[in-house]
Design a protein around this motif. Structure first.
Motif, short mmCIF file in Angstrom:
data_model
loop_
_atom_site.label_atom_id
_atom_site.label_comp_id
_atom_site.label_asym_id
_atom_site.label_seq_id
_atom_site.Cartn_x
_atom_site.Cartn_y
_atom_site.Cartn_z
N PHE A 1 -8.44 -0.15 -4.99
CA PHE A 1 -8.98 -0.53 -3.68
C PHE A 1 -8.22 -1.73 -3.12
CE2 PHE A 1 -11.96 -3.08 -1.14
CZ PHE A 1 -12.34 -2.14 -0.20
N LEU A 2 -7.95 -2.75 -3.94
CA LEU A 2 -7.24 -3.93 -3.48
C LEU A 2 -5.80 -3.61 -3.09
CD1 LEU A 2 -8.52 -6.57 -6.07
CD2 LEU A 2 -9.13 -6.41 -3.64
N ILE A 3 -5.13 -2.78 -3.90
CA ILE A 3 -3.75 -2.42 -3.57
C ILE A 3 -3.71 -1.61 -2.28
CG2 ILE A 3 -1.70 -1.17 -4.36
CD1 ILE A 3 -2.54 -1.75 -7.20
N ARG A 4 -4.68 -0.73 -2.09
CA ARG A 4 -4.71 0.08 -0.87
C ARG A 4 -4.85 -0.80 0.36
NH1 ARG A 4 -10.11 3.09 0.52
NH2 ARG A 4 -10.54 0.90 0.97
N ASP A 5 -5.73 -1.80 0.30
CA ASP A 5 -5.93 -2.68 1.45
C ASP A 5 -4.68 -3.50 1.75
OD1 ASP A 5 -8.43 -1.74 1.76
OD2 ASP A 5 -9.49 -3.52 1.05
N GLY A 6 -3.93 -3.88 0.70
CA GLY A 6 -2.75 -4.69 0.92
C GLY A 6 -1.51 -3.91 1.29
N SER A 7 -1.45 -2.63 0.92
CA SER A 7 -0.24 -1.84 1.17
C SER A 7 -0.41 -0.82 2.29
CB SER A 7 0.15 -1.10 -0.12
OG SER A 7 -0.88 -0.19 -0.50
N GLY A 8 -1.64 -0.54 2.69
CA GLY A 8 -1.85 0.44 3.74
C GLY A 8 -1.66 1.88 3.28
N ILE A 9 -1.71 2.14 1.98
CA ILE A 9 -1.54 3.47 1.43
C ILE A 9 -2.89 3.95 0.92
CG2 ILE A 9 -0.24 4.86 -0.24
CD1 ILE A 9 1.85 2.68 -0.33
N HIS A 10 -3.12 5.26 0.99
CA HIS A 10 -4.39 5.83 0.57
C HIS A 10 -4.67 5.48 -0.89
CE1 HIS A 10 -7.50 8.83 -0.34
NE2 HIS A 10 -7.73 8.83 0.96
N GLY A 11 -5.94 5.21 -1.20
CA GLY A 11 -6.31 4.81 -2.54
C GLY A 11 -5.96 5.82 -3.61
#
Length: 372
Positions: free
Chosen positions: A300-310
């Motif tokens: 979830f954190l990586i998705r929010d920071g990278s703009g890529i689907h979880g």
């Protein structure tokens, strides 16, 4: 192009490929240290700019300050933990051997927790008499057979610790270089990369954004997992809960172990000490709360920071881990992010070329599209 010019061009390409192979061979052994240095430098770059202004433009002083902080907060604890683990393994092996030489099997049993001691003695009593009488000889033979393996394990631990220390030093040197010359490195890459002006800078910006997001997600996830584990340790009345939580925090960064496995190990130790209810509670706590944080929060954190689907991030983490080991936790999401960035650049360049083309060419393109 004349024949000689074509031959010279082919020779230049061959030389270029050969030089690339040589450069790869030279830098491959330290590629991991350089990569981590670049990732941490990207993460610390905003802080480097602020410190440089505070230190009246002294980039070297600000970079040295951040490198020292990284060494104290990151590199030193990791290397120190590795040294402690290797030392403890050697001390345990020496203790088992010396205790058996002095007191035999009974001497080893006296140092076991009471429930384990009782089970071991019950098991020995159920053995046939002749086997029970020869148990010391069997243990002696086993210790003799495994002594070489124990020495090899200790030697491997020392070797791994030394390698880790050397790579940590190389990573810190690379970190200082990237912090001190970061903008110049980006400018040099942008000028010399075989891309349109600005594309390489955009890719490096994507690299910094995604890698910073991944690193922050790993740290935040480890902190939350250690906090959740600490709560469970306190509720289960585990001795020295802060130490156990610290071990859990470090284990959260190790893919083959994880914070959940560390919590289960503590539960096993508590169970062997005779506290069955607390052990069962800790095992359930580790499998649900602590492990759930790892499975949900990180992606979830990586998705929010990278703009890529979880879901894409989740499989990128798994695939990168399988392909590259620990570094795959960074390389997996980074590879996906750079691939998508290149696709966006290609689409943008195509749209720009179409917008700059003359109206007649637009008419031809529309005609071809209708006819097709």
């Amino acid at each position: 192009m004349t024949t000689s010019a074509a031959a010279a061009r082919r020779n230049l390409i061959v030389l270029l490929l050969g030089a690339m192979v040589l450069v790869t061979i030279v830098f491959w052994p330290i590629a991991g240290a350089l990569f981590l240095g670049a990732v941490i430098a990207g993460l610390l770059w905003p802080l480097q700019l602020r410190l440089t202004r505070r230190f009246r433009g002294s980039r070297g002083l600000s970079a040295a300050t951040l490198v020292l902080a990284t060494a104290v907060l990151v590199a030193a604890p990791v290397v120190g933990m590795s040294i402690v683990v290797g030392k403890q393994a050697a001390e345990v092996a020496m203790f088992v051997s010396s205790t058996f030489q002095r007191s035999g099997v009974e001497g080893l049993l006296r140092h076991l927790p009471e429930p384990v001691k009782k089970m071991a003695r019950d098991g020995l009593q159920r053995l046939p008499r002749e086997r029970n009488e020869n148990i010391d000889a069997s243990v002696q033979r086993t210790l003799s057979e495994q002594s070489g393996n124990a020495v090899a394990v200790v030697g491997t631990a020392i070797s791994v610790t030394s390698t880790l220390a050397i790579r940590s030093v190389l990573m810190l040197i690379a970190l200082y270089f990237f912090l001190y010359e970061g903008d110049k490195v980006v400018e040099w890459v942008d000028e010399n990369a075989p891309l349109e002006r600005g594309n390489a800078r955009q890719l490096l910006g994507e690299f910094r954004r995604v890698s910073s997001s991944v690193v922050l997600s790993l740290v935040v996830t480890a902190v939350v997992q250690a906090g959740a584990a600490l709560l469970g340790y306190v509720m289960a009345s585990v001795p020295h809960p802060l130490f156990a939580a610290s071990v859990t925090f470090i284990a959260a960064f190790i893919p083959a172990v994880g914070a959940g496995a560390a919590c289960l190990s503590v539960a096993a130790i508590v169970g062997l000490s005779g506290h069955t209810s607390a052990a069962i509670f800790l095992a359930i706590w580790g499998l649900t709360v602590v492990s759930l944080v790892d499975n949900v929060l990180r992606a979830f954190l990586i998705r929010d920071g990278s703009g890529i689907h979880g879901a894409v991030i989740f499989f990128a983490l798994l695939g990168g881990l399988e392909a590259f080991g620990v570094l795959g936790l960074l390389l997996g999401p980074l590879a996906v992010a750079l691939f998508l960035a290149i696709l966006r650049m290609q689409r943008q360049n195509a749209l720009t070329a179409a917008a700059d083309s003359p109206p007649a060419i637009h008419a031809v393109q529309i005609s071809r599209a209708v006819n097709s």
